[in-house]
Design an enzyme around this catalytic site. Structure first.
Site, mmCIF file in Angstrom:
data_model
loop_
_atom_site.group_PDB
_atom_site.id
_atom_site.type_symbol
_atom_site.label_atom_id
_atom_site.label_comp_id
_atom_site.label_asym_id
_atom_site.label_seq_id
_atom_site.Cartn_x
_atom_site.Cartn_y
_atom_site.Cartn_z
ATOM 1 N N CYS A 294 0.807 -1.306 0.304
ATOM 2 C CA CYS A 294 -0.077 0.272 -0.231
ATOM 3 C C CYS A 294 0.936 1.514 0.182
ATOM 4 O O CYS A 294 1.517 1.384 0.458
ATOM 5 C CB CYS A 294 -0.718 -0.085 1.753
ATOM 6 S SG CYS A 294 -2.087 -0.983 1.569
ATOM 7 N N ARG B 95 3.886 -0.737 -5.050
ATOM 8 C CA ARG B 95 3.587 -1.512 -3.515
ATOM 9 C C ARG B 95 2.204 -1.735 -3.104
ATOM 10 O O ARG B 95 1.569 -2.218 -2.367
ATOM 11 C CB ARG B 95 3.698 -0.341 -2.529
ATOM 12 C CG ARG B 95 4.916 0.692 -2.141
ATOM 13 C CD ARG B 95 4.360 1.696 -1.460
ATOM 14 N NE ARG B 95 5.077 1.403 -0.237
ATOM 15 C CZ ARG B 95 5.582 0.898 0.955
ATOM 16 N NH1 ARG B 95 6.416 1.890 -0.085
ATOM 17 N NH2 ARG B 95 5.553 0.891 2.169
ATOM 18 N N TRP C 110 -2.597 -2.753 -1.405
ATOM 19 C CA TRP C 110 -2.690 -4.206 -2.157
ATOM 20 C C TRP C 110 -2.871 -4.358 -0.528
ATOM 21 O O TRP C 110 -2.942 -4.508 0.212
ATOM 22 C CB TRP C 110 -0.963 -4.580 -1.461
ATOM 23 C CG TRP C 110 -0.081 -5.311 -1.721
ATOM 24 C CD1 TRP C 110 -0.060 -6.010 -3.320
ATOM 25 C CD2 TRP C 110 -0.305 -5.936 -0.746
ATOM 26 N NE1 TRP C 110 -0.157 -7.668 -2.875
ATOM 27 C CE2 TRP C 110 0.131 -7.310 -1.071
ATOM 28 C CE3 TRP C 110 -0.606 -7.022 0.871
ATOM 29 C CZ2 TRP C 110 -0.246 -9.503 -0.588
ATOM 30 C CZ3 TRP C 110 -0.670 -8.051 1.200
ATOM 31 C CH2 TRP C 110 -0.006 -9.386 0.394
ATOM 32 N N ASN D 231 -1.978 1.972 5.627
ATOM 33 C CA ASN D 231 -0.968 1.416 5.223
ATOM 34 C C ASN D 231 -0.486 -0.012 6.141
ATOM 35 O O ASN D 231 -0.383 0.804 7.476
ATOM 36 C CB ASN D 231 0.214 1.441 4.648
ATOM 37 C CG ASN D 231 1.462 1.323 4.120
ATOM 38 O OD1 ASN D 231 0.980 -0.955 4.452
ATOM 39 N ND2 ASN D 231 2.803 1.461 4.169
ATOM 40 N N GLY D 232 -0.864 -1.149 6.603
ATOM 41 C CA GLY D 232 -0.757 -1.543 7.487
ATOM 42 C C GLY D 232 -1.803 -2.910 8.070
ATOM 43 O O GLY D 232 -2.828 -3.281 7.114
ATOM 44 N N GLU E 247 17.269 -18.627 -7.275
ATOM 45 C CA GLU E 247 16.762 -17.561 -7.558
ATOM 46 C C GLU E 247 16.066 -17.047 -9.345
ATOM 47 O O GLU E 247 14.273 -16.617 -9.717
ATOM 48 C CB GLU E 247 17.474 -16.134 -7.726
ATOM 49 C CG GLU E 247 17.120 -14.959 -7.749
ATOM 50 C CD GLU E 247 16.183 -13.718 -6.965
ATOM 51 O OE1 GLU E 247 16.262 -14.521 -6.817
ATOM 52 O OE2 GLU E 247 16.053 -12.880 -8.284
ATOM 53 N N LYS F 153 12.311 -15.798 -10.030
ATOM 54 C CA LYS F 153 11.727 -14.548 -11.038
ATOM 55 C C LYS F 153 10.620 -14.947 -12.245
ATOM 56 O O LYS F 153 9.885 -14.125 -12.228
ATOM 57 C CB LYS F 153 13.718 -14.063 -11.826
ATOM 58 C CG LYS F 153 14.279 -13.285 -11.445
ATOM 59 C CD LYS F 153 13.725 -12.383 -10.951
ATOM 60 C CE LYS F 153 13.036 -11.989 -9.305
ATOM 61 N NZ LYS F 153 13.704 -11.752 -8.688
ATOM 62 N N GLU G 175 7.301 -15.603 -10.368
ATOM 63 C CA GLU G 175 6.790 -14.142 -9.504
ATOM 64 C C GLU G 175 6.639 -13.211 -11.062
ATOM 65 O O GLU G 175 5.516 -12.570 -11.189
ATOM 66 C CB GLU G 175 7.194 -13.394 -8.950
ATOM 67 C CG GLU G 175 8.378 -13.167 -8.965
ATOM 68 C CD GLU G 175 8.956 -11.895 -8.323
ATOM 69 O OE1 GLU G 175 8.654 -11.435 -7.121
ATOM 70 O OE2 GLU G 175 10.476 -12.150 -8.515
ATOM 71 N N HIS H 263 16.522 -37.502 -5.609
ATOM 72 C CA HIS H 263 15.871 -37.665 -4.555
ATOM 73 C C HIS H 263 14.197 -37.310 -4.493
ATOM 74 O O HIS H 263 13.302 -36.617 -3.747
ATOM 75 C CB HIS H 263 16.086 -36.992 -3.108
ATOM 76 C CG HIS H 263 17.450 -37.666 -2.960
ATOM 77 N ND1 HIS H 263 17.409 -38.325 -2.852
ATOM 78 C CD2 HIS H 263 18.626 -36.457 -2.987
ATOM 79 C CE1 HIS H 263 19.055 -38.240 -2.143
ATOM 80 N NE2 HIS H 263 19.619 -37.219 -3.362
ATOM 81 N N LYS I 120 5.894 -4.437 -3.465
ATOM 82 C CA LYS I 120 7.217 -4.083 -3.722
ATOM 83 C C LYS I 120 8.136 -4.566 -1.867
ATOM 84 O O LYS I 120 8.174 -4.907 -1.713
ATOM 85 C CB LYS I 120 8.005 -3.425 -4.343
ATOM 86 C CG LYS I 120 9.199 -3.189 -3.979
ATOM 87 C CD LYS I 120 9.437 -3.397 -5.753
ATOM 88 C CE LYS I 120 11.343 -3.245 -5.764
ATOM 89 N NZ LYS I 120 12.331 -4.705 -6.436
HETATM 90 C C1 F6R Z 1 11.280 -11.136 -5.485
HETATM 91 C C2 F6R Z 1 11.016 -10.028 -4.824
HETATM 92 C C3 F6R Z 1 10.577 -10.151 -3.212
HETATM 93 C C4 F6R Z 1 11.415 -9.461 -2.165
HETATM 94 C C5 F6R Z 1 11.181 -9.620 -0.591
HETATM 95 C C6 F6R Z 1 11.577 -8.898 -0.232
HETATM 96 O O1 F6R Z 1 11.807 -10.502 -6.809
HETATM 97 O O2 F6R Z 1 11.357 -9.168 -5.050
HETATM 98 O O3 F6R Z 1 10.812 -11.258 -2.778
HETATM 99 O O4 F6R Z 1 12.905 -9.887 -2.727
HETATM 100 O O5 F6R Z 1 10.176 -9.361 -0.125
HETATM 101 O O6 F6R Z 1 12.422 -7.561 0.321
HETATM 102 P P1 F6R Z 1 13.005 -7.292 1.023
HETATM 103 O O7 F6R Z 1 14.711 -7.108 -0.482
HETATM 104 O O8 F6R Z 1 12.694 -5.497 0.062
HETATM 105 O O9 F6R Z 1 12.874 -7.001 2.063
#
Ligand code: F6R
Length: 613
Positions: free
Chosen positions: A2, A27, A73, A99-100, A486, A490, A493, A509, A608
């Site tokens: 948010c 956000r 969000w 936000n929260g 990773e 990527k 998501e 396994h 984010k």
């Molecule tokens: C994946 C991604 C998330 C963040 C996670 C932690 O591409 O962006 O998995 O890595 O939400 O966020 P931060 O690093 O801001 O604590």
């Protein structure tokens, strides 16, 4: 999670708020809304992105010089028009953006309903404005500010709040507990936002609100106090980010821009911190506590998502280069098992945003138990950066695409520099060894640049072939096991393709059962010391007709022979390899997502900065 904006001054508030919401849209983008005071308190809000709201405002505009806005969000209540913020009190006089999460909202809602209040939405936020109004109306002598403070005392949970009242048309009230808020100080105007991106265009002077604080903001003044009415003097900070850094600069998406920025972001992260000539690393942010780090019993690294993957790389680095024992924890799990951590231990948290609620909670838990708490953050002045005992900024510049890319490589660079500095101080790495490492480290930006220049077309072609694959497997060993995780993250998501990352040998396994002639298997085969074992794993995939896509060094004929597709990248030391191998995986997921018509920068259900637990 948010985004909140607020404006008070001489400009058209609608314009400032919409622009600010667009910058904060990463956000959350379930709904958007604004409320303005101009004689009346009026609002427009609705499900969907800020662009929808903008369209609504074209036909049904709002004018005024004071207002608040929100991009959502969703947590409580599905994303629909009614649950969109701002929320209004029953009389329509009070508007709130939040936000929260208000954890005790069901109890409060029940009490308020029993006393006759009628609710419109399913959100926890509506409780806030209804409660404030009820308290405000309960006594003729109470000020609105007092009512806010009393209401906040009844609220359990987290909040960044901006509140306005129709009859106080020159003031915005803001409050913070657990969700970030800052105040931008302009010339006869003030800006409020969840982060600096909506503010930087207008002013660089900001005040960060801390937990338990409220601020009373007019166009030419602000007073910050505690929730108990104790006045505070806050430091005014100068923002270091520029407007260019938060725009797309001709790229179709922020994610692509951020992938291509990596040669620069990696250099920025190392600038002034490594010295290839005399083989030294100096990290100013941890200089004061370096002896404690050298003498630490162990380091626990806690993080979430992509930052957790860089933490895993950190485990290999600290153990190899500095012989310091490391454990890596999901920040979201850390505090729930009453972790055995205390004096003599170091908790290192890693977070791009510096606001992730679980990471912050892990930090607080470890600090309360007496551990030294260090941070690696990208956002300067973020909550985690401010609450740690010491730390190192990644200086990667603003990362706006929801999928993290340049933050990952910068985090790994910081971990490398920390491990090298520690190894040097512990006498594990000789001056000569340090020089070799640092010289190679300083070559990484040009190697990343080379990869970006040479493989972009190849990856586009590969993405075209696999755009509609329903599953993907990613395999890696040692330093490239976290990169396999990773790569899979990527892809899932942003393109919504099911993908799993595995340590290559673990495949036997269980996951090997998934492999058939339909299964693309991305093998990260660019780590020298595990090459032979990796070749055996590739053979195992090939024997089951999996479609092998290898990320490998130029000179690896065995891997080349076994693979259906090869992406060649320059070689480097094993411990730096994730910095190079991750680049093709970022591009692959990007191009597949674009081919599938996905919204790359704003994938569904994600946000984010994850400020809820
Ligand atoms: C994946 C991604 C998330 C963040 C996670 C932690 O591409 O962006 O998995 O890595 O939400 O966020 P931060 O690093 O801001 O604590």
């Amino acid at each position: 999670m948010c985004g909140i904006v607020g404006y008070i001054g001489h400009r058209d508030a609608s314009t400032v708020l919409i622009k600010g919401l667009k910058r904060l849209e990463y956000r959350g983008y379930d709904s958007a809304g604004i409320a303005l005071i101009n004689g009346e308190l009026a609002y427009r809000k609705g499900k969907g992105k800020v662009a929808n709201l903008e369209r609504v405002l074209k036909n049904d505009s709002l004018s005024g010089k004071l207002g608040i806005g929100h991009t959502r969000w969703a947590t409580h209540g599905e994303p629909n028009d009614i649950n969109s913020h701002p929320h209004l009190s029953e009389s329509g006089n009070v508007a709130v953006v939040h936000n929260g999460i208000i954890e005790n909202y069901t109890t409060l809602k029940k009490q308020l309903t029993e006393r006759g209040r009628v609710f419109q939405s399913q959100t926890d936020t509506e409780v806030v404005c209804q409660l404030i109004e009820e308290i405000y109306h309960s006594s003729p002598n109470i000020t609105f500010e007092q009512a806010i403070r009393l209401a906040l005392k009844q609220i359990v949970g987290t909040y960044g709040l901006a509140i306005i009242h129709k009859e106080i048309p020159d003031t915005i009230f803001i409050a913070r507990k657990g969700s970030p808020l800052l105040l931008g100080i302009g010339d006869n105007e003030m800006f409020i936002a969840s982060d600096a991106s909506p503010i930087v265009e207008y002013t660089k002077r900001v005040v960060y609100l801390d937990d338990g604080e409220i601020a009373i903001v007019t166009k030419n003044s602000y007073r910050v106090k505690t929730i108990d009415d104790v006045p505070l003097t806050k430091e005014v900070h100068e923002l270091a980010i520029s407007l260019d850094a938060i725009e797309k600069a001709g790229y179709p998406h922020f994610m692509l821009k951020e992938i291509f920025e990596q040669p620069r972001s990696i250099s920025d992260c190392m600038r002034g911190r490594i010295n290839p000539e005399n083989g030294t690393v100096l990290l100013g942010g941890i200089e004061d506590i370096i002896d404690k780090l050298v003498n630490a019993r162990r380091i626990i690294i806690a993080a979430c998502g992509t930052s957790w993957h860089s933490a895993l790389v950190g485990e290999y680095l600290f153990e190899q280069l500095a012989k310091t024992p490391v454990e890596v924890e999901y920040a979201s799990e850390f505090r729930y098992r009453d972790p055995l951590i205390g004096k003599g231990d170091v908790l290192l948290v890693i977070s791009q945003s510096g606001e992730t609620a679980d990471t912050l909670a892990a930090l607080r838990e470890a600090r309360n138990k007496g551990a030294l708490v260090l941070g690696i953050c990208n956002v300067v002045g973020s909550t985690i950066a401010r609450e740690t005992d010491a730390g190192v900024y990644t200086h990667a510049g603003p990362e706006i695409g929801v999928a993290s890319t340049k933050a990952f490589t910068a985090q790994v660079i910081v971990l490398i520099m920390m491990a090298l500095e520690l190894g040097q101080r512990k006498g594990i790495l000789t001056r000569q060894k340090m020089k070799e490492y640092i010289i190679e480290l300083s070559r990484i930006p040009s190697k990343v640049e080379y990869i970006l220049e040479h493989i972009d077309e190849e990856i586009k072609n590969l993405a075209a072939l696999f755009t509609y694959a329903p599953n993907f497997l990613y395999l890696g060993r040692s330093y490239n096991f976290p990169v396999a995780l990773e790569g899979a993250l990527k892809l899932k998501e942003i393109s919504y393709i099911h993908a799993e990352g595995y340590p290559a040998a673990e495949m036997k396994h269980g996951p090997i059962a998934l492999i058939d002639e339909m299964m693309p298997v991305v093998v990260i085969a660019a780590t020298d010391h595990t090459n032979d074992k990796m070749i055996s794993n590739i053979e195992e995939v090939k024997a089951r007709k999996g479609r092998i896509i290898s990320i490998m060094n130029d000179d690896n004929p065995e891997v080349k022979k076994l693979s259906e597709f090869c992406i060649s990248i320059p070689s480097t030391l094993d411990c730096f390899s994730p910095l190079l191998t991750v680049i093709p995986l970022q591009l692959l997921s990007y191009y597949i997502a674009v081919n599938r018509g996905c919204n790359v920068d704003q994938p569904r259900n994600l946000a984010k900065s994850v400020t809820v637990e």
